[in-house]
Write an enzyme that holds these catalytic residues in place. Structure first.
Site, PDB file in Angstrom:
ATOM      1  N   TYR A  97       0.843  -1.198   0.000  1.00 30.99           N
ATOM      2  CA  TYR A  97       0.000   0.000   0.000  1.00 30.99           C
ATOM      3  C   TYR A  97       0.879   1.249   0.000  1.00 30.99           C
ATOM      4  CZ  TYR A  97      -3.731  -3.254   1.079  1.00 30.99           C
ATOM      5  OH  TYR A  97      -4.619  -4.292   1.020  1.00 30.99           O
ATOM      6  N   ASN A 120     -12.058  -0.923  -5.248  1.00 30.53           N
ATOM      7  CA  ASN A 120     -11.806  -1.177  -6.664  1.00 30.53           C
ATOM      8  C   ASN A 120     -12.988  -1.953  -7.243  1.00 30.53           C
ATOM      9  OD1 ASN A 120     -10.847  -1.939  -9.198  1.00 30.53           O
ATOM     10  ND2 ASN A 120      -9.494  -3.509  -8.366  1.00 30.53           N
ATOM     11  N   CYS A 128      -6.084  -5.363  -7.889  1.00 31.04           N
ATOM     12  CA  CYS A 128      -5.936  -5.014  -6.479  1.00 31.04           C
ATOM     13  C   CYS A 128      -5.425  -6.198  -5.656  1.00 31.04           C
ATOM     14  CB  CYS A 128      -7.242  -4.475  -5.913  1.00 31.04           C
ATOM     15  SG  CYS A 128      -8.665  -5.555  -6.135  1.00 31.04           S
ATOM     16  N   HIS A 129      -5.576  -7.411  -6.184  1.00 30.10           N
ATOM     17  CA  HIS A 129      -5.055  -8.588  -5.479  1.00 30.10           C
ATOM     18  C   HIS A 129      -3.535  -8.585  -5.408  1.00 30.10           C
ATOM     19  CE1 HIS A 129      -5.200  -9.735  -9.746  1.00 30.10           C
ATOM     20  NE2 HIS A 129      -4.162 -10.521  -9.476  1.00 30.10           N
ATOM     21  N   GLU A 155      -0.547 -16.341 -10.645  1.00 33.70           N
ATOM     22  CA  GLU A 155       0.447 -15.444 -11.244  1.00 33.70           C
ATOM     23  C   GLU A 155       1.866 -15.741 -10.760  1.00 33.70           C
ATOM     24  OE1 GLU A 155      -0.668 -11.345 -10.877  1.00 33.70           O
ATOM     25  OE2 GLU A 155      -2.700 -11.729 -11.554  1.00 33.70           O
TER      26      GLU A 155
END
Length: 161
Positions: A97, A120, A128-129, A155
């Site tokens: 953040y 979001n 946002c993950h 990912e």
């Protein structure tokens, strides 16, 4: 606004679009106050919603790393700035953040960045993950921490595996 329900490995998502672009991707148990929307019309064959579903399938299948969809998220100027910053996080990488706060030129606004991240409206596509706590901890996520873990594992960010 039009909607389409779409089954994914992280649950049945609600895809929402208007005439300008994708407005929202909502989680199965999403609080309606998180992303307030007017009444929605079922339109499973709407071209943008069909394209969104196709790209989500490719993403979850491991063959898509970058979405190419017209986006139309609704939010305050600060939220929009945070969401634009989120969209720059590369596939397979994470940011804190604080990283996002510094990126938008508001280094002291870490908590406000967290709040905007939580609002979001276009989860997964606006990633946002990929935002984690400063110490690498997984933090709150509208889709739940299990969904966040799934997306990050898909990912493969090195810091989390």
């Amino acid at each position: 606004m039009r909607r389409r329900l779409h089954d994914t490995p992280v649950g049945r998502l609600t895809l929402v679009a208007d005439d300008t672009g994708l407005v929202a991707i909502l989680w199965p148990d999403d609080d309606p106050r998180r992303v307030p929307l007017p009444s929605l019309v079922d339109a499973p064959d709407a071209p943008l919603l069909s394209d969104t579903a196709r790209q989500l399938d490719a993403y979850f299948g491991g063959t898509l790393r970058r979405f190419t969809l017209p986006l139309a998220p609704r939010g305050t100027p600060f939220q929009q700035a945070v969401w634009r910053a989120l969209a720059t996080i590369p596939y397979g990488e994470t940011r804190s953040y604080g990283d996002i706060a510094r990126q938008i030129g508001r280094p002291a606004a870490v908590r406000a960045v967290g709040a905007a991240n939580g609002r979001n409206p276009i989860s997964v596509v606006i990633p946002c993950h990929r935002v984690i706590g400063a110490g690498g901890a997984l933090t709150g996520f509208a889709g739940g921490l299990a969904a966040k873990r799934h997306l990050l594992a898909l990912e493969g960010p090195a810091r989390l595996l």
